[in-house]
Design a protein around this motif. Sequence first.
Motif, short mmCIF file in Angstrom:
data_model
loop_
_atom_site.label_atom_id
_atom_site.label_comp_id
_atom_site.label_asym_id
_atom_site.label_seq_id
_atom_site.Cartn_x
_atom_site.Cartn_y
_atom_site.Cartn_z
N GLN A 61 0.85 -1.18 0.00
CA GLN A 61 0.00 0.00 0.00
C GLN A 61 0.89 1.23 0.00
N ASP A 62 0.62 2.13 -0.89
CA ASP A 62 1.42 3.34 -0.99
C ASP A 62 1.27 4.20 0.26
N ARG A 90 -5.77 -13.97 -1.65
CA ARG A 90 -4.65 -14.67 -1.00
C ARG A 90 -3.31 -13.97 -1.28
N ILE A 91 -3.33 -12.64 -1.19
CA ILE A 91 -2.15 -11.81 -1.41
C ILE A 91 -1.85 -11.09 -0.10
N SER A 92 -0.59 -11.12 0.34
CA SER A 92 -0.22 -10.39 1.55
C SER A 92 -0.17 -8.89 1.25
N VAL A 93 -0.40 -8.10 2.29
CA VAL A 93 -0.45 -6.65 2.13
C VAL A 93 0.56 -6.00 3.08
N THR A 94 1.43 -5.17 2.51
CA THR A 94 2.41 -4.41 3.27
C THR A 94 1.99 -2.95 3.29
N ALA A 95 2.06 -2.32 4.43
CA ALA A 95 1.77 -0.88 4.55
C ALA A 95 3.08 -0.12 4.52
N GLU A 96 3.25 0.76 3.52
CA GLU A 96 4.43 1.63 3.44
C GLU A 96 4.13 2.94 4.15
N GLY A 97 5.15 3.58 4.67
CA GLY A 97 4.96 4.90 5.27
C GLY A 97 4.52 4.86 6.72
N CYS A 112 -3.12 -5.35 7.88
CA CYS A 112 -1.90 -5.40 7.07
C CYS A 112 -0.97 -6.48 7.62
N ASP A 113 -0.38 -7.22 6.72
CA ASP A 113 0.48 -8.34 7.11
C ASP A 113 1.89 -7.91 7.48
N MET A 114 2.39 -6.86 6.81
CA MET A 114 3.74 -6.38 7.06
C MET A 114 3.72 -4.86 7.08
#
Length: 136
Positions: A61-62, A90-97, A112-114
């Motif tokens: 995620q931007d 079935r896709i992991s989600v990373t939060a940026e920022g 969020c997963d990461m």
Amino acid sequence: MRRPSCWRAGVAGSRSSERHAGDQQRSLPTGEFFPHELDVFGTGRTFVISLMSVKPTGIKQDRGLVIPSLDYEDARCLMKLVVDMGHSLRISVTAEGVENMETAQLVVDYGCDMLQGYGLVRPMPTDQFLGFALNN
């Protein structure tokens, strides 16, 4: 807040997100053989339709959605929508920022997963990272 179960290195600024989804499908193997993430998801450079053809193992995620999420309901709604969409495929989600612990807690609560951001750790040279990773 739970501690991370693994570390993941990423490559920033990939031009593959600017290609047409069909080109991506031919240039990248499927996620089960080659884990890959779609970076800066949510900025308009990565298209939702590419999730069908690229089949990424993760999306990031931007920061443009993550940073304002503490102050704006619309940003929180969009962030949750991206998390739910990713998980339904079935896709992991990373939060940026993630710039502070309040934001870290919010994105964890939203699923969020990461997490990635200066609020967790600043970028560092490889030799420093290895020592950091072994001690944390």
